[in-house]
Design a protein around this motif. Structure first.
Motif, PDB file in Angstrom:
ATOM      1  N   ASP A 297     -25.559  41.611 -47.177  1.00 16.91           N
ATOM      2  CA  ASP A 297     -25.358  42.562 -46.084  1.00 16.91           C
ATOM      3  C   ASP A 297     -26.578  42.644 -45.173  1.00 16.91           C
ATOM      4  OD1 ASP A 297     -23.372  44.943 -48.031  1.00 16.91           O
ATOM      5  OD2 ASP A 297     -22.813  43.141 -46.904  1.00 16.91           O
ATOM      6  N   PHE A 298     -27.773  42.447 -45.733  1.00 17.77           N
ATOM      7  CA  PHE A 298     -28.965  42.661 -44.915  1.00 17.77           C
ATOM      8  C   PHE A 298     -29.286  41.483 -43.993  1.00 17.77           C
ATOM      9  CE2 PHE A 298     -31.146  40.054 -47.937  1.00 17.77           C
ATOM     10  CZ  PHE A 298     -30.816  40.496 -49.206  1.00 17.77           C
ATOM     11  N   VAL A 299     -28.556  40.374 -44.091  1.00 15.44           N
ATOM     12  CA  VAL A 299     -28.782  39.274 -43.160  1.00 15.44           C
ATOM     13  C   VAL A 299     -27.533  38.931 -42.360  1.00 15.44           C
ATOM     14  CG1 VAL A 299     -30.554  38.294 -44.670  1.00 15.44           C
ATOM     15  CG2 VAL A 299     -28.214  37.360 -44.724  1.00 15.44           C
ATOM     16  N   LYS A 300     -26.424  39.526 -42.722  1.00 16.74           N
ATOM     17  CA  LYS A 300     -25.168  39.197 -42.055  1.00 16.74           C
ATOM     18  C   LYS A 300     -25.278  39.479 -40.559  1.00 16.74           C
ATOM     19  CE  LYS A 300     -21.766  40.059 -44.669  1.00 16.74           C
ATOM     20  NZ  LYS A 300     -20.734  40.770 -45.466  1.00 16.74           N
ATOM     21  N   GLY A 301     -24.876  38.516 -39.778  1.00 12.72           N
ATOM     22  CA  GLY A 301     -24.949  38.650 -38.331  1.00 12.72           C
ATOM     23  C   GLY A 301     -26.259  38.173 -37.731  1.00 12.72           C
ATOM     24  N   ARG A 302     -27.251  37.939 -38.586  1.00 14.78           N
ATOM     25  CA  ARG A 302     -28.562  37.477 -38.103  1.00 14.78           C
ATOM     26  C   ARG A 302     -28.890  36.064 -38.600  1.00 14.78           C
ATOM     27  NH1 ARG A 302     -33.087  39.873 -39.743  1.00 14.78           N
ATOM     28  NH2 ARG A 302     -32.246  40.609 -41.744  1.00 14.78           N
ATOM     29  N   PHE A 303     -28.498  35.748 -39.816  1.00 16.28           N
ATOM     30  CA  PHE A 303     -28.793  34.441 -40.407  1.00 16.28           C
ATOM     31  C   PHE A 303     -27.513  33.606 -40.455  1.00 16.28           C
ATOM     32  CE2 PHE A 303     -32.575  35.844 -43.309  1.00 16.28           C
ATOM     33  CZ  PHE A 303     -33.196  36.405 -42.202  1.00 16.28           C
ATOM     34  N   THR A 304     -27.683  32.291 -40.359  1.00 15.55           N
ATOM     35  CA  THR A 304     -26.558  31.374 -40.460  1.00 15.55           C
ATOM     36  C   THR A 304     -26.924  30.219 -41.386  1.00 15.55           C
ATOM     37  OG1 THR A 304     -25.840  31.890 -38.202  1.00 15.55           O
ATOM     38  CG2 THR A 304     -24.958  29.888 -39.208  1.00 15.55           C
ATOM     39  N   ILE A 305     -26.083  29.981 -42.364  1.00 14.06           N
ATOM     40  CA  ILE A 305     -26.285  28.857 -43.272  1.00 14.06           C
ATOM     41  C   ILE A 305     -25.392  27.703 -42.844  1.00 14.06           C
ATOM     42  CG2 ILE A 305     -24.520  29.605 -44.931  1.00 14.06           C
ATOM     43  CD1 ILE A 305     -26.412  28.623 -47.172  1.00 14.06           C
ATOM     44  N   SER A 306     -25.899  26.504 -42.978  1.00 13.34           N
ATOM     45  CA  SER A 306     -25.123  25.310 -42.658  1.00 13.34           C
ATOM     46  C   SER A 306     -25.622  24.167 -43.528  1.00 13.34           C
ATOM     47  CB  SER A 306     -25.232  24.963 -41.175  1.00 13.34           C
ATOM     48  OG  SER A 306     -26.570  24.680 -40.829  1.00 13.34           O
ATOM     49  N   ARG A 307     -24.858  23.082 -43.536  1.00 13.49           N
ATOM     50  CA  ARG A 307     -25.283  21.938 -44.341  1.00 13.49           C
ATOM     51  C   ARG A 307     -24.845  20.643 -43.674  1.00 13.49           C
ATOM     52  NH1 ARG A 307     -22.835  22.537 -50.075  1.00 13.49           N
ATOM     53  NH2 ARG A 307     -23.724  20.432 -50.353  1.00 13.49           N
TER      54      ARG A 307
ATOM     55  N   LEU B 258     -31.040  27.180 -43.056  1.00 14.11           N
ATOM     56  CA  LEU B 258     -30.877  28.609 -42.880  1.00 14.11           C
ATOM     57  C   LEU B 258     -31.497  28.977 -41.537  1.00 14.11           C
ATOM     58  CD1 LEU B 258     -29.822  31.216 -44.242  1.00 14.11           C
ATOM     59  CD2 LEU B 258     -32.199  31.661 -44.927  1.00 14.11           C
ATOM     60  N   GLN B 259     -30.649  29.251 -40.569  1.00 13.12           N
ATOM     61  CA  GLN B 259     -31.117  29.692 -39.257  1.00 13.12           C
ATOM     62  C   GLN B 259     -31.313  31.201 -39.301  1.00 13.12           C
ATOM     63  OE1 GLN B 259     -31.846  27.873 -36.385  1.00 13.12           O
ATOM     64  NE2 GLN B 259     -32.599  29.831 -35.615  1.00 13.12           N
ATOM     65  N   MET B 260     -32.541  31.610 -39.047  1.00 17.25           N
ATOM     66  CA  MET B 260     -32.898  33.024 -39.121  1.00 17.25           C
ATOM     67  C   MET B 260     -33.175  33.529 -37.709  1.00 17.25           C
ATOM     68  SD  MET B 260     -35.572  32.541 -42.300  1.00 17.25           S
ATOM     69  CE  MET B 260     -35.984  34.271 -42.389  1.00 17.25           C
ATOM     70  N   ASN B 261     -32.348  34.441 -37.229  1.00 17.57           N
ATOM     71  CA  ASN B 261     -32.530  35.040 -35.910  1.00 17.57           C
ATOM     72  C   ASN B 261     -32.793  36.537 -36.044  1.00 17.57           C
ATOM     73  OD1 ASN B 261     -31.943  32.527 -34.709  1.00 17.57           O
ATOM     74  ND2 ASN B 261     -29.761  33.007 -34.575  1.00 17.57           N
ATOM     75  N   SER B 262     -33.373  37.106 -35.024  1.00 21.31           N
ATOM     76  CA  SER B 262     -33.655  38.553 -34.997  1.00 21.31           C
ATOM     77  C   SER B 262     -34.335  38.995 -36.286  1.00 21.31           C
ATOM     78  CB  SER B 262     -32.351  39.336 -34.787  1.00 21.31           C
ATOM     79  OG  SER B 262     -31.710  38.930 -33.600  1.00 21.31           O
ATOM     80  N   VAL B 263     -35.363  38.282 -36.666  1.00 22.44           N
ATOM     81  CA  VAL B 263     -36.015  38.585 -37.948  1.00 22.44           C
ATOM     82  C   VAL B 263     -36.697  39.942 -37.899  1.00 22.44           C
ATOM     83  CG1 VAL B 263     -36.288  36.155 -38.544  1.00 22.44           C
ATOM     84  CG2 VAL B 263     -38.121  37.360 -37.329  1.00 22.44           C
ATOM     85  N   LYS B 264     -36.813  40.534 -39.081  1.00 23.83           N
ATOM     86  CA  LYS B 264     -37.416  41.846 -39.230  1.00 23.83           C
ATOM     87  C   LYS B 264     -38.591  41.754 -40.196  1.00 23.83           C
ATOM     88  CE  LYS B 264     -32.813  43.963 -38.846  1.00 23.83           C
ATOM     89  NZ  LYS B 264     -31.819  44.855 -39.509  1.00 23.83           N
ATOM     90  N   PHE B 265     -39.434  42.761 -40.179  1.00 16.89           N
ATOM     91  CA  PHE B 265     -40.574  42.790 -41.106  1.00 16.89           C
ATOM     92  C   PHE B 265     -40.095  42.608 -42.546  1.00 16.89           C
ATOM     93  CE2 PHE B 265     -43.867  43.586 -38.207  1.00 16.89           C
ATOM     94  CZ  PHE B 265     -43.517  44.588 -37.313  1.00 16.89           C
ATOM     95  N   GLU B 266     -38.982  43.226 -42.879  1.00 16.45           N
ATOM     96  CA  GLU B 266     -38.492  43.186 -44.259  1.00 16.45           C
ATOM     97  C   GLU B 266     -37.920  41.826 -44.672  1.00 16.45           C
ATOM     98  OE1 GLU B 266     -37.761  45.406 -41.868  1.00 16.45           O
ATOM     99  OE2 GLU B 266     -35.638  46.034 -41.966  1.00 16.45           O
ATOM    100  N   ASP B 267     -37.863  40.884 -43.727  1.00 16.51           N
ATOM    101  CA  ASP B 267     -37.453  39.522 -44.081  1.00 16.51           C
ATOM    102  C   ASP B 267     -38.606  38.711 -44.651  1.00 16.51           C
ATOM    103  OD1 ASP B 267     -35.368  39.437 -41.144  1.00 16.51           O
ATOM    104  OD2 ASP B 267     -34.764  39.817 -43.229  1.00 16.51           O
TER     105      ASP B 267
END
Length: 124
Positions: A62-72, A81-90
């Motif tokens: 839940d804490f990465v949904k909508g911000r991270f995208t996994i692909s292969r 792992l594409q990480m967008n809109s990262v936060k301090f808690e990441d």
């Protein structure tokens, strides 16, 4: 057996983006469900995301949904792992893992092989 090597970690500002990669050895990469987990200092390792063997099914915490995208890429034997809109808690060490099954698990103990991890630090 499969060996996993993560890369792409580093320092990123809040709101920024980062893409992690996990390269797998061996010719059976396509038979593994792949997952990303993370561990922050003083905390237990937790599930981030997972992707099925074909890439058709993905799961996110839940804490990465909508911000991270996994692909292969089963030709390049790599999961991303594409990480967008990262936060301090990441901020954490991010680990890639492989699970020899068609199921998409979210539990650490279901995964058979692990990489050494890559550090992601979110700081201004």
């Amino acid at each position: 057996q499969v060996q996993l090597v993560e890369s792409g970690g580093g320092l990123v500002q809040p709101g920024g983006s980062l893409r992690l990669s996990c390269a797998a050895s061996g010719r059976t990469f396509g038979s593994y469900t792949m997952g990303w987990f993370r561990q922050a200092p003083g905390k237990v390792r937790e599930f981030v995301s997972a992707i099925s063997r074909s890439g058709g099914t993905t799961k996110y915490s839940d804490f990465v949904k909508g911000r991270f995208t996994i692909s292969r890429d089963n030709v390049q034997n790599t999961v991303y792992l594409q990480m967008n809109s990262v936060k301090f808690e990441d901020t954490a060490v991010y680990y890639c893992a492989a699970d020899n099954t068609f199921l998409v698990h979210t539990t650490l103990s279901d995964y058979d092989y692990w990489g050494q991890g890559t550090q992601v630090t979110v700081s201004s």
